[in-house]
Design a protein around this motif. Structure first.
Motif, short mmCIF file in Angstrom:
data_model
loop_
_atom_site.label_atom_id
_atom_site.label_comp_id
_atom_site.label_asym_id
_atom_site.label_seq_id
_atom_site.Cartn_x
_atom_site.Cartn_y
_atom_site.Cartn_z
N GLY A 204 0.74 -1.31 0.24
CA GLY A 204 0.08 0.07 0.00
C GLY A 204 0.72 1.33 0.02
N GLN A 205 0.27 2.30 -0.34
CA GLN A 205 1.04 3.55 -0.17
C GLN A 205 1.26 4.16 1.23
N LYS A 206 2.25 4.71 1.37
CA LYS A 206 2.85 5.21 2.56
C LYS A 206 3.07 3.82 3.62
N ASN A 216 -9.67 13.61 9.79
CA ASN A 216 -10.62 14.43 9.02
C ASN A 216 -11.56 13.61 8.32
N ARG A 217 -11.07 12.21 7.82
CA ARG A 217 -12.27 11.18 7.33
C ARG A 217 -13.45 10.99 8.20
N LEU A 218 -13.23 11.00 9.59
CA LEU A 218 -14.17 10.72 10.38
C LEU A 218 -15.03 11.80 10.54
N VAL A 252 -12.40 8.81 -7.55
CA VAL A 252 -11.36 8.99 -8.96
C VAL A 252 -9.95 9.07 -8.26
N ASP A 253 -8.84 8.07 -8.90
CA ASP A 253 -7.61 7.96 -8.48
C ASP A 253 -6.82 7.45 -9.58
N SER A 254 -5.46 7.54 -9.75
CA SER A 254 -4.91 7.14 -11.04
C SER A 254 -4.31 5.60 -10.59
N SER A 255 -4.45 5.45 -9.40
CA SER A 255 -3.84 3.91 -9.00
C SER A 255 -4.99 2.93 -9.24
N ASN A 280 -6.79 10.26 -14.33
CA ASN A 280 -6.06 11.54 -13.73
C ASN A 280 -6.92 12.52 -13.48
N VAL A 281 -7.01 13.03 -12.15
CA VAL A 281 -8.13 13.99 -11.71
C VAL A 281 -7.96 15.30 -12.35
N PHE A 282 -6.86 15.71 -13.02
CA PHE A 282 -6.82 16.84 -13.62
C PHE A 282 -7.82 16.71 -14.91
N LEU A 300 -10.84 17.02 -2.24
CA LEU A 300 -9.89 16.86 -2.81
C LEU A 300 -8.77 16.74 -1.89
N ASP A 301 -8.02 15.52 -2.00
CA ASP A 301 -6.87 15.03 -1.29
C ASP A 301 -5.59 14.71 -1.97
N PRO A 302 -5.21 15.66 -2.81
CA PRO A 302 -4.00 15.21 -3.67
C PRO A 302 -2.67 15.03 -3.12
C1 LIG Z 1 -2.97 11.86 -0.39
S1 LIG Z 1 -3.38 10.42 -1.29
C2 LIG Z 1 -5.30 10.27 -0.93
C3 LIG Z 1 -5.49 9.76 0.33
C4 LIG Z 1 -7.04 9.24 0.80
N1 LIG Z 1 -7.67 10.46 0.53
C5 LIG Z 1 -7.04 8.79 2.05
O1 LIG Z 1 -7.58 9.20 2.92
O2 LIG Z 1 -6.98 7.38 2.21
C6 LIG Z 1 -3.14 10.75 -2.94
C7 LIG Z 1 -3.74 9.91 -3.91
O3 LIG Z 1 -3.86 10.55 -5.02
C8 LIG Z 1 -3.45 9.65 -6.10
N2 LIG Z 1 -2.93 10.63 -7.34
C9 LIG Z 1 -1.71 11.05 -7.38
N3 LIG Z 1 -1.79 11.94 -8.57
C10 LIG Z 1 -2.85 11.77 -9.12
C11 LIG Z 1 -3.61 12.17 -10.29
N4 LIG Z 1 -2.88 12.96 -10.90
N5 LIG Z 1 -4.65 11.94 -10.53
C12 LIG Z 1 -5.58 10.92 -9.88
N6 LIG Z 1 -5.15 10.33 -8.68
C13 LIG Z 1 -3.67 10.80 -8.33
C14 LIG Z 1 -2.78 8.47 -5.58
O4 LIG Z 1 -2.52 7.33 -6.21
C15 LIG Z 1 -3.01 8.49 -4.10
O5 LIG Z 1 -4.19 7.64 -3.89
#
Ligand SMILES: C[S@@+](CC[C@H](N)C(=O)[O-])C[C@H]1O[C@@H](n2cnc3c(N)ncnc32)[C@H](O)[C@@H]1O
Length: 398
Positions: A204-206, A216-218, A252-255, A280-282, A300-302
């Motif tokens: 997983g990430q991190k 914040n999620r809660l 929406v996520d790129s992964s 891609n969110v953009f 938005l949680d980039p």
């Molecule tokens: C900070 S994390 C989000 C964490 C999530 N909100 C949570 O609370 O578990 C950022 C996420 O953005 C995704 N990501 C990075 N660049 C992106 C892009 N350009 N478009 C879509 N997703 C992207 C990553 O795969 C990652 O899952």
């Protein structure tokens, strides 16, 4: 038993600072830059050293880095022995604090670097499974001792080293992921509020989850309604919490891997009105604006756009763009939850940027909550770099 030097500070290698370096060290910041060392000393990376001023006055004890611009990370400003008892006491302090601010929380941070007096060390727990990250050669050298202290204090089912954070390369440390004690299931489950989430601590990430956003999620559950968009959703953390009162939630996520877990999380929690889109969110936001879509709640949680100061101009443009577009998509009376985890963007600057985005989108906003990282991720006031996470909750008046 793991060894630690436990030498009196007088027996440690000495590093002398310039006058400017001494003033900086005295100002309270726990990092000392290489330019502020009075002379170059050939020392192994991670060595514990005594730090003194130009006249030899004691300033503290610090971990030495042989490669980074940050030459020293202060461990203590006291003339005390940095030995097993010293680290055991610091660990006890970190654990006691977590019991106070995040009692009974299954997935939480137990040790958070400088803020817990462990420069360069992170320890997270997912139920009985520990994940450890050393980001500096100082804690890397002491890892056997730290693992032993964690084991004897917590009796974890497993300990995994997530040594794949790229900052390790700046310190000359190799990247690796390895379970060093016990066995960790490929996917374990944890509870967050009344939801169950899957966690993959190896891939997983991190260290598996973005634990800094837990509170914040809660909190955002209050604001979920109608059509919800969770942009940069990862495994659906925000979106699933918002889903209870929503008509539909779009993640929406790129992964693709993260979204696969998000779908499973949704199934596991009996939430059938969740759509997960790999994009891609953009691009997604631009297209949604063109199509005239509307959302009642948007998150938005980039990832950190400004990892360094040089990244700032591009990062500011990126934050402005996604926030402007989100505001164009937001229904009247809707809620925007917007985050930045770039420490190179201060809270006031981020707020100002949201102001510009609102102006460009022709929206009137009111600020409902101004939040940061969860309580188990405290920021050290003398280390502004640790005050990185911003999370604003805003209501669109018009
Ligand atoms: C900070 S994390 C989000 C964490 C999530 N909100 C949570 O609370 O578990 C950022 C996420 O953005 C995704 N990501 C990075 N660049 C992106 C892009 N350009 N478009 C879509 N997703 C992207 C990553 O795969 C990652 O899952």
């Amino acid at each position: 038993m793991a060894q630690t030097s436990g030498r009196a500070w007088q027996d440690l290698p000495v590093i002398r600072l310039t006058g400017k370096g001494r003033r900086w060290a005295k100002s309270g910041h726990p990092w000392i830059y290489r330019d502020d060392l009075a002379e170059m000393v050939p020392l192994p990376a991670g060595e514990l050293v005594a730090v003194v001023g130009p006249t030899g006055d004691f300033l503290g004890q610090a971990f030495y880095s042989a490669t980074s611009r940050i030459a020293l990370r202060l461990v203590t400003r006291r003339e005390e022995a940095v030995d097993r008892e010293f680290w055991a006491a610091r660990l006890e302090g970190a654990l006691t604090y977590r019991e106070q601010v995040a009692p009974g929380v299954e997935a939480r941070r137990l040790v958070y670097g400088e803020a817990d007096g462990f420069p360069g060390l992170v320890v997270d727990t997912y139920g009985p499974h520990l994940v450890v990250q050393t980001l500096h050669p100082g804690p890397e050298r002491l890892l056997p001792l730290f693992l032993e202290l964690l084991t004897s204090r917590l009796s974890p089912a497993s300990i995994t080293l997530r040594h794949d954070a790229e900052v390790r390369l700046l310190e000359g440390l190799a990247l690796e992921v390895r379970t060093v004690k016990g066995e960790v299931p490929e996917r374990l489950t944890i509870r967050e509020g009344d939801l169950t989430f899957l966690v993959d601590v190896l891939r997983g990430q991190k260290t598996g989850l973005f634990l800094d956003q837990r509170e914040n999620r809660l909190t955002v559950r209050l604001y979920g309604q109608g059509e919800v968009l969770d942009a940069f959703a990862y495994q659906g953390g925000f979106g699933l919490h918002l889903a209870r009162n929503a008509r539909q939630v779009t993640l929406v996520d790129s992964s693709a891997a993260a979204l696969e877990v998000a779908r499973e999380n949704a199934r596991m929690n009996g939430l059938s009105h969740i759509i997960a889109i790999k994009e891609n969110v953009f691009h997604f936001l631009r297209k949604a604006v063109q199509e005239g879509r509307r959302y009642d709640t948007i998150v938005l949680d980039p990832p950190a756009f400004a990892k360094s100061r040089q990244d700032r101009p591009g990062a500011l443009r990126g934050y402005l763009e996604i926030n402007r577009q989100a505001l164009e998509l937001l229904a009247p009376g809707g809620c925007l939850i917007t985050c930045s985890c770039s420490y190179n963007l201060r809270e006031e600057e981020f707020l100002d940027l949201i102001r510009q985005a609102a102006q460009a989108a022709g929206r009137e906003l009111r600020l409902v909550e101004r939040r940061g990282a969860a309580r188990d991720h405290p920021a050290l006031l003398s280390l502004p770099e640790s005050l990185y996470l911003k999370c604003f909750i805003l209501h669109a008046l018009s």
